[in-house]
Motif scaffolding. Structure first.
Motif, PDB file in Angstrom:
ATOM      1  N   GLY A 176       0.774  -1.232   0.000  1.00 30.34           N
ATOM      2  CA  GLY A 176       0.000   0.000   0.000  1.00 30.34           C
ATOM      3  C   GLY A 176       0.803   1.277   0.000  1.00 30.34           C
ATOM      4  O   GLY A 176       0.231   2.364   0.139  1.00 30.34           O
ATOM      5  N   ARG A 177       2.118   1.190  -0.124  1.00 31.87           N
ATOM      6  CA  ARG A 177       2.955   2.384  -0.084  1.00 31.87           C
ATOM      7  C   ARG A 177       3.995   2.321  -1.195  1.00 31.87           C
ATOM      8  O   ARG A 177       4.429   1.246  -1.608  1.00 31.87           O
ATOM      9  CB  ARG A 177       3.683   2.516   1.261  1.00 31.87           C
ATOM     10  N   GLN A 178       4.418   3.505  -1.648  1.00 36.97           N
ATOM     11  CA  GLN A 178       5.445   3.618  -2.669  1.00 36.97           C
ATOM     12  C   GLN A 178       6.537   4.556  -2.169  1.00 36.97           C
ATOM     13  O   GLN A 178       6.256   5.642  -1.659  1.00 36.97           O
ATOM     14  CB  GLN A 178       4.852   4.169  -3.971  1.00 36.97           C
ATOM     15  N   LEU A 179       7.784   4.129  -2.308  1.00 36.79           N
ATOM     16  CA  LEU A 179       8.910   5.004  -2.010  1.00 36.79           C
ATOM     17  C   LEU A 179       9.112   5.940  -3.191  1.00 36.79           C
ATOM     18  O   LEU A 179       9.279   5.485  -4.329  1.00 36.79           O
ATOM     19  CB  LEU A 179      10.185   4.188  -1.777  1.00 36.79           C
ATOM     20  N   VAL A 180       9.073   7.234  -2.928  1.00 32.02           N
ATOM     21  CA  VAL A 180       9.273   8.216  -3.995  1.00 32.02           C
ATOM     22  C   VAL A 180      10.394   9.157  -3.581  1.00 32.02           C
ATOM     23  O   VAL A 180      10.506   9.539  -2.409  1.00 32.02           O
ATOM     24  CB  VAL A 180       7.976   9.003  -4.286  1.00 32.02           C
ATOM     25  N   GLU A 181      11.224   9.505  -4.538  1.00 31.26           N
ATOM     26  CA  GLU A 181      12.366  10.356  -4.217  1.00 31.26           C
ATOM     27  C   GLU A 181      11.907  11.744  -3.790  1.00 31.26           C
ATOM     28  O   GLU A 181      11.069  12.371  -4.442  1.00 31.26           O
ATOM     29  CB  GLU A 181      13.309  10.460  -5.410  1.00 31.26           C
ATOM     30  N   GLN A 182      12.442  12.191  -2.675  1.00 32.32           N
ATOM     31  CA  GLN A 182      12.101  13.515  -2.159  1.00 32.32           C
ATOM     32  C   GLN A 182      12.882  14.573  -2.931  1.00 32.32           C
ATOM     33  O   GLN A 182      14.107  14.624  -2.872  1.00 32.32           O
ATOM     34  CB  GLN A 182      12.413  13.608  -0.665  1.00 32.32           C
ATOM     35  N   ASP A 183      12.155  15.392  -3.673  1.00 35.94           N
ATOM     36  CA  ASP A 183      12.768  16.497  -4.404  1.00 35.94           C
ATOM     37  C   ASP A 183      11.823  17.691  -4.345  1.00 35.94           C
ATOM     38  O   ASP A 183      10.751  17.634  -3.725  1.00 35.94           O
ATOM     39  CB  ASP A 183      13.079  16.095  -5.853  1.00 35.94           C
ATOM     40  N   ASP A 184      12.210  18.780  -4.974  1.00 34.04           N
ATOM     41  CA  ASP A 184      11.407  20.005  -4.916  1.00 34.04           C
ATOM     42  C   ASP A 184      10.019  19.783  -5.510  1.00 34.04           C
ATOM     43  O   ASP A 184       9.024  20.332  -5.019  1.00 34.04           O
ATOM     44  CB  ASP A 184      12.123  21.145  -5.634  1.00 34.04           C
ATOM     45  N   ALA A 185       9.952  18.995  -6.557  1.00 37.18           N
ATOM     46  CA  ALA A 185       8.659  18.754  -7.199  1.00 37.18           C
ATOM     47  C   ALA A 185       7.713  18.020  -6.260  1.00 37.18           C
ATOM     48  O   ALA A 185       6.519  18.335  -6.189  1.00 37.18           O
ATOM     49  CB  ALA A 185       8.856  17.961  -8.490  1.00 37.18           C
ATOM     50  N   LEU A 186       8.233  17.060  -5.529  1.00 35.50           N
ATOM     51  CA  LEU A 186       7.392  16.317  -4.587  1.00 35.50           C
ATOM     52  C   LEU A 186       6.919  17.225  -3.460  1.00 35.50           C
ATOM     53  O   LEU A 186       5.739  17.224  -3.097  1.00 35.50           O
ATOM     54  CB  LEU A 186       8.163  15.128  -4.015  1.00 35.50           C
ATOM     55  N   LEU A 187       7.818  18.006  -2.909  1.00 35.85           N
ATOM     56  CA  LEU A 187       7.484  18.856  -1.769  1.00 35.85           C
ATOM     57  C   LEU A 187       6.552  19.999  -2.144  1.00 35.85           C
ATOM     58  O   LEU A 187       5.928  20.610  -1.271  1.00 35.85           O
ATOM     59  CB  LEU A 187       8.762  19.404  -1.140  1.00 35.85           C
ATOM     60  N   ALA A 188       6.433  20.293  -3.438  1.00 34.29           N
ATOM     61  CA  ALA A 188       5.582  21.396  -3.882  1.00 34.29           C
ATOM     62  C   ALA A 188       4.103  21.128  -3.650  1.00 34.29           C
ATOM     63  O   ALA A 188       3.281  22.059  -3.749  1.00 34.29           O
ATOM     64  CB  ALA A 188       5.822  21.676  -5.367  1.00 34.29           C
ATOM     65  N   ASP A 189       3.746  19.882  -3.314  1.00 38.99           N
ATOM     66  CA  ASP A 189       2.329  19.597  -3.078  1.00 38.99           C
ATOM     67  C   ASP A 189       1.833  20.213  -1.768  1.00 38.99           C
ATOM     68  O   ASP A 189       0.634  20.278  -1.509  1.00 38.99           O
ATOM     69  CB  ASP A 189       2.046  18.096  -3.090  1.00 38.99           C
ATOM     70  N   GLY A 190       2.758  20.675  -0.908  1.00 39.90           N
ATOM     71  CA  GLY A 190       2.387  21.355   0.322  1.00 39.90           C
ATOM     72  C   GLY A 190       1.881  20.459   1.430  1.00 39.90           C
ATOM     73  O   GLY A 190       1.472  20.952   2.486  1.00 39.90           O
ATOM     74  N   LEU A 191       1.921  19.154   1.224  1.00 39.35           N
ATOM     75  CA  LEU A 191       1.419  18.225   2.229  1.00 39.35           C
ATOM     76  C   LEU A 191       2.441  18.009   3.339  1.00 39.35           C
ATOM     77  O   LEU A 191       3.654  18.104   3.116  1.00 39.35           O
ATOM     78  CB  LEU A 191       1.085  16.873   1.594  1.00 39.35           C
TER      79      LEU A 191
END
Length: 248
Positions: A31-46
């Protein structure tokens, strides 16, 4: 420290860092996916925990802390999911401006947690008094026989600290009465999810891990007299009995 991760030992000793996408495929966390933490990911504001609730675990590339976090997710997913659900409930109720006592407890266990199972109540009483000689020296046979044992090293920050060979590690523990490791982990996951554990950091019992027989190379009596590591119990400190959950 790393016995439960023997099947992925190659990820920890390889000469090259595992790619985050390849790590996700290898571990296959339910139920989970490892995704690389980058600026694009963090831009979702969550918030980090809210993103996990949506299925994505932000993971920094070439980072020991996040690699160990991923390994713990794969090995103990039910406990991780329970922690995340509790964190998100508090975030929904309190917002992200501050941290509740429960959130602090959940985070401490996530970072430095250890699950210990105890069969002999006398060992638990010695531990609660910080009677370290009684727990580790006179009680050594209890550790060797499994009457008291580490069921799971859970904290990924604790695992990162273990990379420094001179570090004297202290785990923050939840305790289960029983004699089965897997059942102890299952009980902890259930109790966290129900809110029966980790409502305050003071619920966690400190355990100097290097005192466990066989966990350090120099366990003579002088070693156990190091009061800076084997600290006396603070006046008035009490550990709630509600943390002792009968298995079965």
């Amino acid at each position: 420290m790393f016995a439960a991760f023997a099947d992925v030992n190659d990820l920890m000793i390889a000469g090259d860092w595992p790619d985050v996408a390849a790590l996700d495929q290898r571990l296959s966390i339910p139920g989970r996916q490892l995704v690389e933490q980058d600026d694009a990911l963090l831009a979702d504001g969550l918030h980090y925990e809210q993103r996990i609730a949506q299925g994505r675990i932000a993971t920094r590339a070439e980072n020991w802390h996040d690699l160990f976090n991923a390994l713990v997710w794969a090995r103990y997913p039910a406990v991780k999911q329970a922690l995340n659900a509790r964190q998100c409930r508090d975030l929904d109720r309190e917002g992200s401006g501050g941290r509740t006592r429960a959130q602090a407890a959940l985070t401490q266990f996530d970072e430095t947690g250890v699950i210990v199972r105890v069969w002999d109540a006398a060992m638990l009483r010695a531990w609660d008094r910080h009677a370290w000689g009684e727990l580790f020296l006179q009680g050594a046979e209890h550790w060797r026989s499994g009457a008291i044992a580490v069921a799971a090293v859970f904290g990924h920050a604790l695992m990162e600290q273990a990379l420094l060979p001179s570090r004297l590690l202290v785990g923050k523990c939840l305790v289960v009465r029983g004699d089965d490791d897997a059942q102890a982990v299952e009980q902890v996951a259930r109790a966290i999810a129900l809110g029966a554990m980790l409502n305050d950091p003071l619920e966690l019992r400190p355990l100097p891990l290097m005192g466990i027989p066989g966990w350090h190379s120099d366990q003579d009596e002088a070693f156990y007299r190091n009061a800076g590591y084997f600290r006396p119990v603070r006046d008035g400190r009490a550990y709630p009995a509600s943390h002792v959950i009968p298995t079965g």
